[in-house]
Motif scaffolding. Structure first.
Motif, PDB file in Angstrom:
ATOM      1  N   MET A   1       0.782  -1.234   0.000  1.00  0.00           N
ATOM      2  CA  MET A   1       0.000   0.000   0.000  1.00  0.00           C
ATOM      3  C   MET A   1       0.816   1.288   0.000  1.00  0.00           C
ATOM      4  O   MET A   1       0.268   2.350  -0.264  1.00  0.00           O
ATOM      5  N   LYS A   2       2.101   1.183   0.300  1.00  0.00           N
ATOM      6  CA  LYS A   2       2.888   2.400   0.485  1.00  0.00           C
ATOM      7  C   LYS A   2       2.919   3.271  -0.767  1.00  0.00           C
ATOM      8  O   LYS A   2       2.680   4.478  -0.699  1.00  0.00           O
ATOM      9  N   LYS A   3       3.164   2.693  -1.945  1.00  0.00           N
ATOM     10  CA  LYS A   3       3.245   3.468  -3.188  1.00  0.00           C
ATOM     11  C   LYS A   3       1.897   4.100  -3.523  1.00  0.00           C
ATOM     12  O   LYS A   3       1.819   5.275  -3.900  1.00  0.00           O
ATOM     13  N   ILE A   4       0.836   3.326  -3.405  1.00  0.00           N
ATOM     14  CA  ILE A   4      -0.507   3.847  -3.708  1.00  0.00           C
ATOM     15  C   ILE A   4      -0.859   4.974  -2.740  1.00  0.00           C
ATOM     16  O   ILE A   4      -1.362   6.040  -3.146  1.00  0.00           O
ATOM     17  N   TYR A   5      -0.596   4.743  -1.462  1.00  0.00           N
ATOM     18  CA  TYR A   5      -0.913   5.766  -0.456  1.00  0.00           C
ATOM     19  C   TYR A   5      -0.111   7.050  -0.693  1.00  0.00           C
ATOM     20  O   TYR A   5      -0.651   8.155  -0.620  1.00  0.00           O
ATOM     21  N   ASN A   6       1.191   6.910  -0.989  1.00  0.00           N
ATOM     22  CA  ASN A   6       2.016   8.100  -1.233  1.00  0.00           C
ATOM     23  C   ASN A   6       1.539   8.862  -2.468  1.00  0.00           C
ATOM     24  O   ASN A   6       1.506  10.100  -2.468  1.00  0.00           O
ATOM     25  N   ARG A   7       1.175   8.139  -3.548  1.00  0.00           N
ATOM     26  CA  ARG A   7       0.651   8.818  -4.739  1.00  0.00           C
ATOM     27  C   ARG A   7      -0.655   9.541  -4.422  1.00  0.00           C
ATOM     28  O   ARG A   7      -0.867  10.671  -4.844  1.00  0.00           O
TER      29      ARG A   7
ATOM     30  N   GLU B   1       0.175  12.607  -2.315  1.00  0.00           N
ATOM     31  CA  GLU B   1       0.750  13.673  -3.147  1.00  0.00           C
ATOM     32  C   GLU B   1      -0.317  14.333  -4.009  1.00  0.00           C
ATOM     33  O   GLU B   1      -0.338  15.548  -4.181  1.00  0.00           O
ATOM     34  N   SER B   2      -1.209  13.518  -4.587  1.00  0.00           N
ATOM     35  CA  SER B   2      -2.298  14.075  -5.410  1.00  0.00           C
ATOM     36  C   SER B   2      -3.203  14.980  -4.589  1.00  0.00           C
ATOM     37  O   SER B   2      -3.608  16.054  -5.052  1.00  0.00           O
ATOM     38  N   MET B   3      -3.525  14.576  -3.375  1.00  0.00           N
ATOM     39  CA  MET B   3      -4.381  15.392  -2.500  1.00  0.00           C
ATOM     40  C   MET B   3      -3.682  16.700  -2.132  1.00  0.00           C
ATOM     41  O   MET B   3      -4.306  17.770  -2.136  1.00  0.00           O
TER      42      MET B   3
ATOM     43  N   GLN C   1      -1.335  18.224  -3.911  1.00  0.00           N
ATOM     44  CA  GLN C   1      -1.313  19.058  -5.115  1.00  0.00           C
ATOM     45  C   GLN C   1      -2.688  19.674  -5.374  1.00  0.00           C
ATOM     46  O   GLN C   1      -2.795  20.850  -5.770  1.00  0.00           O
ATOM     47  N   LEU C   2      -3.747  18.913  -5.152  1.00  0.00           N
ATOM     48  CA  LEU C   2      -5.104  19.434  -5.339  1.00  0.00           C
ATOM     49  C   LEU C   2      -5.380  20.598  -4.389  1.00  0.00           C
ATOM     50  O   LEU C   2      -5.895  21.650  -4.807  1.00  0.00           O
ATOM     51  N   VAL C   3      -5.015  20.433  -3.139  1.00  0.00           N
ATOM     52  CA  VAL C   3      -5.228  21.501  -2.163  1.00  0.00           C
ATOM     53  C   VAL C   3      -4.401  22.742  -2.529  1.00  0.00           C
ATOM     54  O   VAL C   3      -4.905  23.881  -2.468  1.00  0.00           O
ATOM     55  N   VAL C   4      -3.143  22.546  -2.950  1.00  0.00           N
ATOM     56  CA  VAL C   4      -2.289  23.670  -3.339  1.00  0.00           C
ATOM     57  C   VAL C   4      -2.877  24.394  -4.546  1.00  0.00           C
ATOM     58  O   VAL C   4      -2.953  25.626  -4.578  1.00  0.00           O
ATOM     59  N   HIS C   5      -3.331  23.645  -5.562  1.00  0.00           N
ATOM     60  CA  HIS C   5      -3.907  24.271  -6.751  1.00  0.00           C
ATOM     61  C   HIS C   5      -5.213  24.999  -6.426  1.00  0.00           C
ATOM     62  O   HIS C   5      -5.466  26.094  -6.954  1.00  0.00           O
ATOM     63  N   LEU C   6      -6.030  24.405  -5.571  1.00  0.00           N
ATOM     64  CA  LEU C   6      -7.269  25.085  -5.166  1.00  0.00           C
ATOM     65  C   LEU C   6      -6.966  26.382  -4.422  1.00  0.00           C
ATOM     66  O   LEU C   6      -7.633  27.403  -4.636  1.00  0.00           O
ATOM     67  N   TRP C   7      -5.962  26.336  -3.559  1.00  0.00           N
ATOM     68  CA  TRP C   7      -5.591  27.550  -2.814  1.00  0.00           C
ATOM     69  C   TRP C   7      -5.104  28.638  -3.769  1.00  0.00           C
ATOM     70  O   TRP C   7      -5.504  29.789  -3.655  1.00  0.00           O
ATOM     71  N   ARG C   8      -4.253  28.275  -4.715  1.00  0.00           N
ATOM     72  CA  ARG C   8      -3.760  29.248  -5.697  1.00  0.00           C
ATOM     73  C   ARG C   8      -4.909  29.807  -6.528  1.00  0.00           C
ATOM     74  O   ARG C   8      -4.933  31.006  -6.834  1.00  0.00           O
ATOM     75  N   LEU C   9      -5.860  28.938  -6.909  1.00  0.00           N
ATOM     76  CA  LEU C   9      -7.024  29.386  -7.676  1.00  0.00           C
ATOM     77  C   LEU C   9      -7.853  30.392  -6.874  1.00  0.00           C
ATOM     78  O   LEU C   9      -8.275  31.427  -7.401  1.00  0.00           O
TER      79      LEU C   9
END
Length: 169
Positions: free
Chosen positions: A45-51, A54-56, A58-66
């Motif tokens: 599960m480690k690779k799936i969880y880390n991806r 990271e996606s979450m 990045q989503l939060v960072v992009h939403l904040w910038r938006l």
């Protein structure tokens, strides 16, 4: 620091679950189950969880910038532009009124000179017709009035200076 806090929270959570399930008894197979669960997580599960993590992020960072860009472009910039426009209008109107006042003032001064010039000629002509004795008494009156006016001017200027000094403080 984050890892240490993570493991402390995990330990407390495991102890709480054990306390509810079997009144907090620790047995060997419990440690074996925790170790097997950790190994399964690391291998499966480690690779799936880390991806996913990271996606979450990045989503939060992009939403904040938006949200920041939307606020800047929809609220901040229009208000800033409106304030700059209003200041520009006030400065433009102020300069126009100042220029107009100067021109009106110089026009009024010119009109006053044109109107008073004939009156001056009349008084100069009449002055020459007065006898010498009368001119000396008029000169004395003129000197007294001039002295009074000069003293009044000095008093007013002194009062204005005092008022300005008080405002500065």
């Amino acid at each position: 620091m984050n890892d240490l806090l993570f493991w402390i929270v995990q330990t407390l959570l495991i102890f709480y679950v054990l306390f509810i399930v079997n009144h907090g008894e620790l047995r060997f197979y419990l440690f074996l189950a925790i170790l097997c669960g950790f190994a399964a997580y690391q291998s499966l599960m480690k690779k799936i969880y880390n991806r996913l993590l990271e996606s979450m992020i990045q989503l939060v960072v992009h939403l904040w910038r938006l949200l920041v860009k939307a606020f800047t472009h929809l609220i901040f910039q229009p208000i800033k532009s409106l304030i700059i426009f209003l200041i520009s209008v006030v400065v433009f109107v102020g300069k126009g009124l100042l220029t107009l006042a100067k021109r009106i003032g110089s026009l009024l001064l010119w009109i006053l000179k044109v109107v008073l010039l004939p009156i001056k000629w009349i008084f100069v002509s009449l002055w020459g017709l007065l006898p010498k004795k009368a001119t000396k008494s008029v000169e004395k009156i003129y000197a007294k009035v001039a002295g009074f006016l000069k003293k009044s001017k000095n008093t007013i200027l002194h009062y204005i200076k005092k008022v300005k000094d008080k405002r500065k403080k």
